[in-house]
Design a protein around this motif. Sequence first.
Motif, PDB file in Angstrom:
ATOM      1  N   UNK A  31      57.394  52.043  59.162  1.00  0.00           N
ATOM      2  CA  UNK A  31      58.353  53.131  59.056  1.00  0.00           C
ATOM      3  C   UNK A  31      59.726  52.536  59.353  1.00  0.00           C
ATOM      4  N   UNK A  32      60.492  52.284  58.307  1.00  0.00           N
ATOM      5  CA  UNK A  32      61.801  51.636  58.443  1.00  0.00           C
ATOM      6  C   UNK A  32      62.768  52.508  59.227  1.00  0.00           C
ATOM      7  N   UNK A  33      62.664  53.811  59.091  1.00  0.00           N
ATOM      8  CA  UNK A  33      63.571  54.729  59.773  1.00  0.00           C
ATOM      9  C   UNK A  33      63.326  54.750  61.286  1.00  0.00           C
ATOM     10  N   UNK A  34      62.046  54.831  61.680  1.00  0.00           N
ATOM     11  CA  UNK A  34      61.689  54.901  63.103  1.00  0.00           C
ATOM     12  C   UNK A  34      61.496  53.524  63.725  1.00  0.00           C
ATOM     13  N   UNK A  35      61.523  52.471  62.894  1.00  0.00           N
ATOM     14  CA  UNK A  35      61.294  51.102  63.364  1.00  0.00           C
ATOM     15  C   UNK A  35      59.939  50.990  64.074  1.00  0.00           C
ATOM     16  N   UNK A  36      58.892  51.493  63.410  1.00  0.00           N
ATOM     17  CA  UNK A  36      57.545  51.454  63.983  1.00  0.00           C
ATOM     18  C   UNK A  36      56.546  51.044  62.908  1.00  0.00           C
ATOM     19  N   UNK A  37      55.349  50.653  63.351  1.00  0.00           N
ATOM     20  CA  UNK A  37      54.271  50.282  62.432  1.00  0.00           C
ATOM     21  C   UNK A  37      52.992  50.996  62.827  1.00  0.00           C
ATOM     22  N   UNK A  38      52.072  51.070  61.874  1.00  0.00           N
ATOM     23  CA  UNK A  38      50.770  51.683  62.114  1.00  0.00           C
ATOM     24  C   UNK A  38      49.759  51.087  61.147  1.00  0.00           C
ATOM     25  N   UNK A  39      48.502  51.084  61.551  1.00  0.00           N
ATOM     26  CA  UNK A  39      47.421  50.634  60.666  1.00  0.00           C
ATOM     27  C   UNK A  39      47.035  51.739  59.686  1.00  0.00           C
TER      28      UNK A  39
END
Length: 76
Positions: A31-39
């Motif tokens: 998630x480029x906006x939130x600067x997060x990742x998920x599987x």
Amino acid sequence: MAADLNLEWICSLPRSWTYGITRGGRVFFINEEAKSTTWLHPVTGEAVVTGHRRQSTDLPTGWEEAYTFEGARYYI
């Protein structure tokens, strides 16, 4: 094991999302906006390549459902 790149799940990513693939072949979402990742895919909530753990509401308390990279289900 690398995931097959499926055009359907790529096209269904929301605007601010992209994806990456680890050296081990697991697909993850960014998630480029939130600067997060998920599987888990941000729309479907499912992993593209197995190996993640997912809590199932049908399991007894304390048990988890998981998958090997080959797709075999097992319980922890």
